[in-house]
Design a protein around this motif. Structure first.
Motif, PDB file in Angstrom:
ATOM      1  N   GLN A  21       0.813  -1.218   0.000  1.00 60.01           N
ATOM      2  CA  GLN A  21       0.000   0.000   0.000  1.00 60.01           C
ATOM      3  C   GLN A  21       0.850   1.274   0.000  1.00 60.01           C
ATOM      4  O   GLN A  21       0.672   2.152   0.843  1.00 60.01           O
ATOM      5  CB  GLN A  21      -0.929   0.003   1.231  1.00 60.01           C
ATOM      6  N   VAL A  22       1.768   1.353  -0.926  1.00 59.25           N
ATOM      7  CA  VAL A  22       2.656   2.519  -0.961  1.00 59.25           C
ATOM      8  C   VAL A  22       1.974   3.671  -1.706  1.00 59.25           C
ATOM      9  O   VAL A  22       1.625   3.538  -2.885  1.00 59.25           O
ATOM     10  CB  VAL A  22       4.003   2.163  -1.640  1.00 59.25           C
ATOM     11  N   ASP A  23       1.732   4.744  -0.985  1.00 58.87           N
ATOM     12  CA  ASP A  23       1.216   5.988  -1.583  1.00 58.87           C
ATOM     13  C   ASP A  23       2.334   7.012  -1.500  1.00 58.87           C
ATOM     14  O   ASP A  23       2.775   7.358  -0.405  1.00 58.87           O
ATOM     15  CB  ASP A  23      -0.008   6.511  -0.805  1.00 58.87           C
ATOM     16  N   LEU A  24       2.768   7.477  -2.637  1.00 54.72           N
ATOM     17  CA  LEU A  24       3.922   8.366  -2.657  1.00 54.72           C
ATOM     18  C   LEU A  24       3.762   9.372  -3.784  1.00 54.72           C
ATOM     19  O   LEU A  24       3.288   9.024  -4.864  1.00 54.72           O
ATOM     20  CB  LEU A  24       5.187   7.524  -2.904  1.00 54.72           C
ATOM     21  N   ASN A  38      18.247  -2.306   4.433  1.00 50.27           N
ATOM     22  CA  ASN A  38      18.197  -3.405   3.469  1.00 50.27           C
ATOM     23  C   ASN A  38      16.953  -4.255   3.708  1.00 50.27           C
ATOM     24  O   ASN A  38      16.611  -4.557   4.855  1.00 50.27           O
ATOM     25  CB  ASN A  38      19.445  -4.293   3.599  1.00 50.27           C
ATOM     26  N   GLY A  39      16.275  -4.604   2.631  1.00 50.98           N
ATOM     27  CA  GLY A  39      15.107  -5.478   2.746  1.00 50.98           C
ATOM     28  C   GLY A  39      13.821  -4.750   3.087  1.00 50.98           C
ATOM     29  O   GLY A  39      12.772  -5.381   3.233  1.00 50.98           O
ATOM     30  N   ALA A  40      13.878  -3.420   3.187  1.00 55.22           N
ATOM     31  CA  ALA A  40      12.666  -2.667   3.557  1.00 55.22           C
ATOM     32  C   ALA A  40      11.692  -2.570   2.384  1.00 55.22           C
ATOM     33  O   ALA A  40      10.495  -2.383   2.584  1.00 55.22           O
ATOM     34  CB  ALA A  40      13.045  -1.271   4.036  1.00 55.22           C
ATOM     35  N   GLY A  41      12.206  -2.677   1.155  1.00 56.63           N
ATOM     36  CA  GLY A  41      11.325  -2.594  -0.018  1.00 56.63           C
ATOM     37  C   GLY A  41      11.719  -1.482  -0.983  1.00 56.63           C
ATOM     38  O   GLY A  41      10.973  -1.208  -1.929  1.00 56.63           O
ATOM     39  N   LYS A  42      12.872  -0.858  -0.762  1.00 56.80           N
ATOM     40  CA  LYS A  42      13.286   0.252  -1.647  1.00 56.80           C
ATOM     41  C   LYS A  42      13.433  -0.223  -3.099  1.00 56.80           C
ATOM     42  O   LYS A  42      12.860   0.360  -4.004  1.00 56.80           O
ATOM     43  CB  LYS A  42      14.646   0.833  -1.201  1.00 56.80           C
ATOM     44  N   SER A  43      14.202  -1.279  -3.265  1.00 53.63           N
ATOM     45  CA  SER A  43      14.450  -1.743  -4.637  1.00 53.63           C
ATOM     46  C   SER A  43      13.176  -2.300  -5.267  1.00 53.63           C
ATOM     47  O   SER A  43      12.974  -2.142  -6.476  1.00 53.63           O
ATOM     48  CB  SER A  43      15.553  -2.805  -4.648  1.00 53.63           C
ATOM     49  N   MET A 201      10.483   7.647   4.084  1.00 57.50           N
ATOM     50  CA  MET A 201      11.125   6.516   4.757  1.00 57.50           C
ATOM     51  C   MET A 201      10.242   5.284   4.605  1.00 57.50           C
ATOM     52  O   MET A 201       9.023   5.373   4.726  1.00 57.50           O
ATOM     53  CB  MET A 201      11.309   6.817   6.242  1.00 57.50           C
ATOM     54  N   ILE A 202      10.871   4.166   4.344  1.00 56.69           N
ATOM     55  CA  ILE A 202      10.125   2.914   4.180  1.00 56.69           C
ATOM     56  C   ILE A 202      10.606   1.902   5.208  1.00 56.69           C
ATOM     57  O   ILE A 202      11.799   1.842   5.515  1.00 56.69           O
ATOM     58  CB  ILE A 202      10.273   2.364   2.738  1.00 56.69           C
ATOM     59  N   ARG A 203       9.656   1.188   5.781  1.00 59.82           N
ATOM     60  CA  ARG A 203      10.011   0.105   6.703  1.00 59.82           C
ATOM     61  C   ARG A 203       9.025  -1.033   6.491  1.00 59.82           C
ATOM     62  O   ARG A 203       7.825  -0.804   6.389  1.00 59.82           O
ATOM     63  CB  ARG A 203       9.944   0.569   8.165  1.00 59.82           C
ATOM     64  N   ASP A 204       9.539  -2.244   6.414  1.00 61.26           N
ATOM     65  CA  ASP A 204       8.702  -3.434   6.209  1.00 61.26           C
ATOM     66  C   ASP A 204       7.730  -3.244   5.047  1.00 61.26           C
ATOM     67  O   ASP A 204       6.556  -3.643   5.128  1.00 61.26           O
ATOM     68  CB  ASP A 204       7.930  -3.770   7.490  1.00 61.26           C
ATOM     69  N   GLY A 205       8.201  -2.602   4.010  1.00 56.90           N
ATOM     70  CA  GLY A 205       7.387  -2.464   2.800  1.00 56.90           C
ATOM     71  C   GLY A 205       6.379  -1.338   2.835  1.00 56.90           C
ATOM     72  O   GLY A 205       5.618  -1.167   1.876  1.00 56.90           O
TER      73      GLY A 205
END
Lengths: 293, 261
Positions: A21-24, A38-43, A201-205
């Motif tokens: 549910q990324v709203d940006l 690492n692993g938060a979902g950036k890539s 900032m992103i955490r856990d997707g």
């Protein structure tokens, strides 16, 4: 027109979470930082934007175009730098750069030569002989040589030495001043703080905060250092408390009046209250594992 | 055409190597034909004692004392297996190699449709196969001319044409498989070619396995059948091409929706 808009963008790899549910929104002309460990979902977010992976749900618009339907049209206006750079074996740098320009049906010879000179990249080197830094430089020239309106950069400085990092950010700032939007991911917070105007900032997707870098760094949290004795026990909003023989040091996000009352009740020789930098806020939030800043 | 040109450039070493290997072996075989001709009677007795293996290679129906029979048995095997391995390897690596080598991220973040990428890659594979076939045919014809033998044009052209179709079919099937792989798997391509070749040998050995001729493309490349009929067997050819087209269509559908990780 916004450069990037995502609405409820979600990607699962089977049962594994990528992003949720990324709203940006990244405005045109922004120098936007995307922070996360690492692993938060950036890539995953970046690969979804670039059309490398298909979203499970939600949608994205890039430069006013639907990322799924108008992929080729928006890619013509975007420069992309992946976090891990690989090229075809047997090719020289100049062939790789020419191939990239040909795939865009553009003659980028002038810009290519200028960028190679500026980044001190030897175009006659073979791909398999390139160090990590030189591979990255080659990818940077690929991303910039067609003078795109939007730059999407995934961990762009990994592998670059500090001098080259500076030259690279000088280049990005120049492009940004000329009107290009820059969207870069990083887990190097100082890089974001020193170069970006806005960040998320992103955490856990999931996006846990976004706004201007100044807002994110100053979310009401203060770094308080005291020399002497003070009773912090009754204060709500104290975290990262370190007691030393001389005094105490802590982050404070509670009521300022309550803080001043507690300080005045103590026996103090000195006190400093400062805005914590972005890195401090970020790390604290991650260590807390809380729901937001 | 950028992807096509790039693929041809990337594949030129493999193309040269396979063409040189198959072409030189064919030439060697043709050059020793005049020597072996004198031993035909002895060879005939030897092959007669091999029982079903004689039938497996079609030697029970071909006269090894003629250039046509000799070429179909000896050179047909080299051309069939060599061409099949090259076609399988080219097909199986066409799409998956990009992901295995992590170059797909470079290619697919440029403004080019995935369908066009797949089409140009397939075209590159087919062009390479055609180039190899033409070069090998030219070398074979030149070597026949060199030994002073009359060239059995119809049989030679039919045999080479059949092998061209076999390569196209195998390349198409492997191209289809390639779209479902995350890294190039040479083993799958070579293994498939070898299994199909063995299926043809088995189908030659027993009538009960005759139906395998419909499955394996080596069936319509059988030199003994080509010489006997003077044409290719249309049914298996059409079936094989339909299968290859279906595999290519599946590849394009899959590649268009595939996550590049």
């Amino acid at each position: 027109m916004d450069a990037i808009i995502t609405e409820g963008l979600t990607k699962y790899y089977g049962k594994n979470r990528g992003i949720r549910q990324v709203d940006l929104t990244v405005r045109q002309g922004d120098f936007f930082g995307f922070i996360g460990p690492n692993g938060a979902g950036k890539s995953t977010l970046i690969r979804t934007l670039m059309g490398l992976v298909r979203p499970t749900a939600g949608r994205a618009r890039i430069l006013g175009l639907d990322a799924a339907r108008d992929r080729e049209r928006f890619l013509a206006r975007v420069g992309y730098l992946p976090s891990e750079v690989s090229f075809y074996p047997g090719m020289r740098v100049r062939d790789i750069l020419k191939l990239s320009a040909d795939l865009r049906r553009r003659d980028c010879a002038g810009a290519r030569d200028r960028l190679c000179q500026r980044l001190r990249l030897d175009p006659s080197r073979r791909a398999e002989e390139l160090s990590l830094g030189n591979r990255k430089k080659t990818a940077i020239v690929c991303a910039l040589q067609h003078e795109p309106e939007l730059l999407i950069l995934d961990e762009p400085t990994a592998g670059l030495d500090p001098l080259m990092q500076r030259a690279f950010f000088d280049l990005l700032r120049e492009r940004n001043r000329q009107g290009a939007t820059v969207f870069l991911s990083s887990h190097v917070l100082s890089e974001i703080q020193h170069n970006c105007t806005r960040a998320a900032m992103i955490r856990d997707g999931q996006i846990i905060a976004d706004g201007t870098v100044a807002e994110l760094a100053g979310t009401g949290v203060k770094r308080v250092s005291v020399r002497g004795t003070v009773d912090c026990g009754a204060l709500a909003g104290v975290r990262d408390l370190h007691r030393t023989p001389e005094g105490a040091d802590f982050l404070y996000s509670g009521d300022i009046s309550a803080l001043l009352r507690a300080l005045s009740a103590g026996d103090l020789r000195d006190v400093t209250v400062t805005e914590p930098d972005l890195e401090e806020v970020f790390l604290q939030d991650y260590q807390r594992g809380g729901g937001g800043l | 055409m950028t992807v096509l040109k790039h693929e041809l450039r990337q594949g030129r070493t493999a193309l040269f190597t396979w063409t040189a290997a198959i072409g030189s072996l064919l030439m060697l075989c043709v050059f020793i034909f005049p020597e072996t001709r004198g031993d035909v009677d002895e060879m005939g007795r030897l092959f007669a004692s091999m029982g079903r293996f004689t039938a497996a290679f079609g030697m029970d129906r071909l006269d090894l004392g003629t250039l046509t029979g000799y070429y179909c048995v000896e050179c047909g095997t080299i051309l069939g297996l060599g061409g099949a391995f090259f076609a399988s390897l080219a097909g199986i690596s066409a799409l998956a190699k990009e992901e295995g080598d992590r170059t797909a991220e470079f290619l697919l973040t440029h403004p080019i449709a995935r369908g066009l990428v797949a089409a140009e890659k397939l075209a590159a594979v087919l062009i390479q196969l055609a180039a190899m076939d033409l070069a090998v045919l030219a070398l074979a014809l030149a070597s026949m001319k060199w030994i002073g033998q009359p060239i059995p044009w119809r049989e030679v052209l039919l045999l080479h044409g059949a092998n061209g179709l076999l390569q196209a079919e195998l390349a198409g099937i492997c191209f289809g498989i390639s779209a479902f792989l995350r890294r190039s798997s040479a083993g799958i391509g070579v293994g498939l070619a070898a299994v199909l070749y063995l299926m043809n040998l088995v189908s030659n050995m027993t009538d009960r396995a005759r139906f395998l001729k419909l499955i394996t493309p080596f069936g319509y490349c059988e030199g003994a059948d080509i010489v006997a009929d003077g044409r290719l067997s249309a049914g298996p050819v059409v079936l094989g091409m339909a299968l290859a087209c279906a595999a290519v269509a599946a590849a394009c559908l899959r590649y268009g929706r595939k996550d590049i990780l």
